[in-house]
Every structure is written in C-alpha cells, then in structure tokens.
Design an enzyme around this catalytic site. Structure first.
Site, PDB file in Angstrom:
ATOM      1  CE1 TYR A  43      -3.994   2.042   0.742  1.00  0.00           C
ATOM      2  CE2 TYR A  43      -2.418   3.455   2.921  1.00  0.00           C
ATOM      3  CZ  TYR A  43      -2.896   4.204   2.026  1.00  0.00           C
ATOM      4  OH  TYR A  43      -4.205   4.678   1.915  1.00  0.00           O
ATOM      5  CE  LYS A  59      -2.873   5.528  -1.439  1.00  0.00           C
ATOM      6  NZ  LYS A  59      -3.813   6.588  -1.659  1.00  0.00           N
TER       7      LYS A  59
END
Length: 336
Positions: free
Chosen positions: A212, A216
């Site tokens: 994740y 980002k």
C-alpha cells in the site's frame, strides 16, 4: 521545486494540531465543478457534502451507478433544511479504478455534461486487501486502484483542466489536482519502490502495509510529474497525507487493530478538511506546486528516498520515478 519546510515531528504527524481551513473557510462555489473519487463513502463523501453545501457542482465518482446514486440520495437527505450559501448540484461519475476499461467512458460522459473542471480530488484507494488481489485486468489491486486508474483518468481530463485554467475569471493555480497518499514519513519500502526486471513494481506482501505504501509513493511521484507538466498552464498538483481517520480502508485489518484505530483515529470529516486545504486554501502557494501537504492542512517535506526517486541518476537521484512513469504509460496506453 517545492520549498523545504521544518520537519514535522512524529507526535505531530500522528496527532496534528486542529484544522484551520474548514467548510466555514470556503467562499461560494457556485458555477464551479469538482470530481471527488471514492466519494460514495468515507472522507470523499464528507468532502462532496461540504462542496455541495457551498454551491459547487460535485461529481460523485465511484465504481457503480448504485453507489453513486446512493451517496447522492444520502447527501441530499442529510442536508435537508441546511441553508448557508445555497446548495449546488450532485452528479454521478461511474468509473471503476480497478478496471481501466471503464475510465475513458466515464470521462467522456462527464465531458458531455460539463465544460470546466476546477478541482480533481484523487481520494479513492484500496488498502491491504487479501494477498494476491488483482484488478479486472490482472494488475495488483492496490497499484491499479491507487495509481494506474487515477493516472489514466487524469490524462483524459487534462484538456478540460487546461481549458478551465485559461478562463478569464479563474485565478492562477486555483485549478488543482490532489493526490491523496498516506503518512509516508512513517515508513516506505527501501528506495520508495521496488521493481521486477521488466520494470513492473514488485508486489510486496511480506510486510504489512508495504505494498500500500509503495502505491502511495507512486501517487506522490505522479503529483510531482503533473505539476511539472501542467504548472505552465497555472494548474497545481500536490500530494496529501489526509490524516489518520476511521474509514472503510481499514476493513481488511485484523479486528484488534480496527478496535484500536476506532479509539485513536479521527472522524472522516477531518480528512475532508485536509483535502479542502489542499484543494482550496490560498495558503498553498505557487512555489508548493508538486509538493506535499499533511493533516489537517500543513506543508511538509517528502522523505528523502521519494525525493531522490524524482531525480535522474545523472542528477544524483535514483531515477525510480521515471521508471514508474514508464510502467504506467505502458499499462494504460491501450485505454487512452
């Protein structure tokens, strides 16, 4: 190049001071048009409601028409009797960021209805789904939803963003795109992103949150890239850590962690305040184009690995951002 700022301490990063830019800070948004991805719930929903109450035309972007229409009905029901500056308009924008085939059609339908776009808020995300989760075309689900889909969507919306920025009544750098990231200062994979031999980002499933966070990092790089490309048109592009909130993003977390986060994290409206600041505050200056912002509305520096990635090896960096852009362009070219 974004200016440097005094580093934000860890305690302040996790528990920011009170927001100074809220719904009360907004002028009338009558006549302005906004897209908020992931606006069917959570932070995006709260932001859409604020913009609607301020008079803006707000498109709820979500993966299905029932989700869009459900959010619209809920916003209308929750704002009955609330006056203020005059309510705006709400519209549906069906785009499944986990299916690149839906993006162009959704953008084309938006362009048939609107002639301007003032702020594009890349709020939607997927976080820590079950290991091995894929999008409709076989890409890693987090990378696709968080990076590839928004990237394709932005490329297709570039002409209307440029057109809006050129209008005589539009202030320079008031047309903005915001790439919602995470608390990157808390830790990202070594070098910001890791790649396979063919240039595809490695799927990182061994350490919780690494995959994740890597996606980002990609969003922060995309924010800087669009600032470089569109700054000459008076368009601002920034990345944003919106803060730690209780949202559906944590639905895949273990139950004890979710329980703790429900105690420590803020309501979603706080994240909406962060997004308001990044998309609307005049305190975000032109020299911050391509830069990074943090909850609940502050300027900040990106971690060194991420900054280094934006520079080529010839200029003392790692060149990883360009490697990531090459990957993105390769994957989305068929759907432009």
């Amino acid at each position: 190049m974004a200016p440097a700022y005094k580093p934000i301490g860890k305690l302040s990063a996790f528990f920011p001071p009170a927001p100074t830019f809220t719904d009360a800070s907004l002028p009338s948004l009558s006549g302005k048009v906004y897209i908020v991805t992931g606006a069917a719930s959570g932070v995006g929903y709260e932001l859409a409601k604020i913009l609607y109450l301020a008079g803006g035309t707000v498109y709820i972007a979500a993966r299905s028409l029932p989700r869009c229409e459900g959010a619209i009905e809920k916003i209308i029901s929750e704002t009955v009797g609330r006056g203020g500056r005059g309510k705006g308009k709400l519209g549906s924008l069906v785009i499944d960021l986990a299916d690149l085939r839906t993006v162009k059609k959704g953008v084309e339908e938006f362009l048939e209805k609107e002639t301007r776009l003032d702020v594009l808020m890349h709020n939607a995300a997927v976080m820590t789904p079950p290991a091995g989760s894929k999008d409709k075309l076989g890409h890693d689900l987090e990378l696709s939803t968080n990076c590839l889909g928004p990237y394709l969507m932005t490329l297709l919306l570039q002409p209307i963003l440029i057109k809006t920025a050129s209008l005589p009544d539009v202030k320079k750098f008031s047309v903005r795109m915001v790439w919602v990231t995470s608390l990157l200062q808390a830790g990202t994979p070594p070098g910001g992103m890791q790649f396979e031999s063919d240039g595809t980002p490695v799927v990182l499933n061994k350490k919780f949150m690494d995959n994740y966070m890597q996606s980002k990092v990609g969003d922060a790089w995309l924010a800087a890239d669009f600032a470089e490309k569109l700054g000459k048109h008076g368009i601002m592009s920034v990345s944003l850590h919106p803060g730690l909130m209780r949202t559906d993003l944590q639905r895949h977390w273990p139950l004890p962690m979710r329980f703790l986060m429900n105690i420590l994290f803020k309501p979603c409206v706080y994240g909406a305040y962060s997004e308001l600041y990044s998309g609307f505050s005049s305190d975000v200056k032109p020299e911050q184009n391509g830069g990074h912002l943090m909850a609940w509305g502050r300027a900040a520096d990106l971690p060194p690995d991420i900054v280094s990635g934006l520079k080529s090896k010839a200029k003392g960096g790692t060149g990883k951002a360009q490697k990531f852009f090459d990957y993105c362009n390769r994957e989305i070219k068929e759907y432009l």
